[in-house]
Enzyme design. Structure first.
Site, PDB file in Angstrom:
ATOM      1  N   GLU A  77      -2.648   8.197  -4.952  1.00 14.99           N
ATOM      2  CA  GLU A  77      -3.193   7.805  -5.570  1.00 14.99           C
ATOM      3  C   GLU A  77      -4.918   7.598  -5.670  1.00 14.99           C
ATOM      4  O   GLU A  77      -4.902   6.875  -4.488  1.00 14.99           O
ATOM      5  CB  GLU A  77      -2.729   5.870  -6.349  1.00 14.99           C
ATOM      6  CG  GLU A  77      -2.949   5.253  -4.987  1.00 14.99           C
ATOM      7  CD  GLU A  77      -3.046   3.916  -5.245  1.00 14.99           C
ATOM      8  OE1 GLU A  77      -3.530   2.728  -5.811  1.00 14.99           O
ATOM      9  OE2 GLU A  77      -1.671   3.000  -5.315  1.00 14.99           O
ATOM     10  N   HIS A 112      -0.038  -0.030  -9.716  1.00 18.53           N
ATOM     11  CA  HIS A 112      -1.094  -1.368  -8.507  1.00 18.53           C
ATOM     12  C   HIS A 112      -1.467  -1.754  -9.053  1.00 18.53           C
ATOM     13  O   HIS A 112      -2.333  -2.138  -9.507  1.00 18.53           O
ATOM     14  CB  HIS A 112      -2.498   0.478  -7.667  1.00 18.53           C
ATOM     15  CG  HIS A 112      -2.550  -0.650  -6.677  1.00 18.53           C
ATOM     16  ND1 HIS A 112      -2.978  -0.115  -5.756  1.00 18.53           N
ATOM     17  CD2 HIS A 112      -2.311  -1.852  -5.725  1.00 18.53           C
ATOM     18  CE1 HIS A 112      -3.255  -0.571  -4.901  1.00 18.53           C
ATOM     19  NE2 HIS A 112      -3.754  -1.954  -5.107  1.00 18.53           N
ATOM     20  N   ARG A 142       1.223  -1.220  -0.105  1.00 22.58           N
ATOM     21  CA  ARG A 142      -0.294   0.208  -0.084  1.00 22.58           C
ATOM     22  C   ARG A 142       0.790   0.719  -0.086  1.00 22.58           C
ATOM     23  O   ARG A 142       2.029   0.988   0.776  1.00 22.58           O
ATOM     24  CB  ARG A 142      -0.947  -0.018   1.170  1.00 22.58           C
ATOM     25  CG  ARG A 142      -2.286  -0.783   1.127  1.00 22.58           C
ATOM     26  CD  ARG A 142      -3.205  -1.074   0.301  1.00 22.58           C
ATOM     27  NE  ARG A 142      -4.084  -1.473   0.103  1.00 22.58           N
ATOM     28  CZ  ARG A 142      -4.159  -2.798  -0.788  1.00 22.58           C
ATOM     29  NH1 ARG A 142      -3.020  -3.180  -1.254  1.00 22.58           N
ATOM     30  NH2 ARG A 142      -5.624  -3.426  -0.832  1.00 22.58           N
TER      31      ARG A 142
END
Length: 383
Positions: free
Chosen positions: A236, A253, A207
């Site tokens: 993000e 991601h 993360r």
């Protein structure tokens, strides 16, 4: 029954069509209004779900087709009597292959054999544990850090600062937690980033806020010896272009975005919904998974094992492709809104990507060392 689902979840019709009506929406646009008459909500990691969001709706089951749950208000949903299911381990193999591709790329960029480096793995759950097993099978020295597991008595783990002091590579695989005895928010802060060994390779596919992105950008501005791969970003879907420019690898991601990982996530949530409804699961992933992208590669006797392993991994997945796509998007956009939309588009339109076990590698019976390395990396040798 009415099911509202993230449009990026594969095999929705095949697994959930039998339950009733399906409504597909972009994950970031799913809100309380969209759930006015929904019984079931199916999401991925971009949709934040709280008890407040579901208040006044008939939703009683929330399934996230992802390994992580930090986008879900678990205590609030539990207090509201809403069943929650996730898909632990579904994309672990894809993330392992992402990390291996980063190691191959950094090895080329630094002219340093990646298998000679000590890899420190922060978080040894579903993903980190599998990465450790693969690396150890390939003869790579690993150091493992997992404070929650250490507090439960697991042996063989080291403290984080010890891992940083002795690792040539650091790969992050922890959930995002801001509270509790072992918070991971800014786990790698300015002090720890500044203490990285010369020439360290740092990879984050967990993360974004696990690493202080502002501090990382500042450190990279002073430490060109550090090679960093970021798949996740603190803000993000907005990516800091200055930080991306300082990273050797920057991706949107997608570390666990193999088709196989997504399919496993859908299948796990289908099974969880069947259990919730107390009905038998009549479908299995083996019945529905496509063969697109599977293949076979035959190696001649005498093929060098290291060369074969590198080429086989690259045949399956090359992180440089995703890095190029993200950089092209960042160079093209004019403002932050376009950047956010571009980030989500890269994920929505992600190209077909299969995992190592979908590539059958045929080797000569006289090549046991080569076979062992390929098996350790997860390839199918056809028996």
């Amino acid at each position: 029954m009415h099911i509202v689902a993230d449009e990026n979840i594969p095999l929705l019709d095949e697994f959930f069509g039998e339950f009733g009506r399906l409504t597909r929406l972009p994950g970031r646009l799913i809100d309380q209004t969209a759930l006015g008459d929904a019984d079931v909500l199916l999401v991925r990691s971009v949709t934040r779900v709280s008890a407040g969001m579901l208040a006044g709706t008939p939703v009683r089951f929330v399934g996230t087709c992802t390994i992580g749950t930090d986008h879900l208000d678990l205590p609030g949903l539990a207090a509201a009597g809403i069943e929650v299911a996730s898909a632990p381990g579904c994309n672990a193999r894809g993330v392992v292959e992402y990390v291996l591709s980063c190691l191959l790329t950094f090895a080329e960029q630094s002219a340093t054999p990646w298998q000679d480096r000590t890899v420190g793995i922060i978080g040894v759950g579903e993903v980190g544990g599998r990465l450790a097993a693969v690396l150890q099978a390939l003869g790579v020295k690993t150091l493992l850090c997992d404070p929650p597991q250490a507090s439960q008595g697991r042996e063989g783990l080291v403290e984080l600062d010890e891992l940083i002091a002795h690792s040539d590579v650091i790969s992050c695989h922890v959930p995002l937690t801001c509270e509790g005895p072992h918070p991971t928010w800014h786990l790698l802060d300015a002090r720890r980033l500044e203490s990285l060994r010369p020439g360290t390779w740092l990879i984050n596919s967990s993360r974004g806020p696990v690493i202080d992105n502002q501090a990382l950008s500042a450190v990279l501005g002073q430490r060109p010896d550090l090679l960093v791969a970021l798949d996740v970003w603190e803000t993000e879907p907005l990516v800091d272009p200055a930080l991306a420019a300082r990273c050797r690898l920057a991706t949107p991601h997608i570390a666990g975005y193999s088709l196989d990982g997504k399919l496993r996530g859908t299948a796990q949530i289908y099974q969880a919904l069947c259990r919730f409804l107390d009905r038998p699961a009549s479908l299995a992933l083996e019945q529905l998974a496509p063969r697109s992208g599977a293949g076979q590669w035959q190696l001649e006797p005498g093929t060098p094992p290291d060369w074969a392993l590198t080429r086989a991994l690259r045949l399956v997945y090359d992180v440089r492709d995703d890095d190029a796509r993200l950089r092209a998007m960042l160079n093209r956009v004019q403002d932050e809104q376009e950047s956010r939309e571009g980030f989500d588009r890269l994920r929505k339109e992600y190209p077909l990507r299969r995992e190592c076990n979908l590539l059958r590698v045929v080797t000569a019976a006289s090549e046991p060392q080569l076979a062992r390395r390929l098996l350790a990396a997860g390839f199918d040798l056809g028996g």
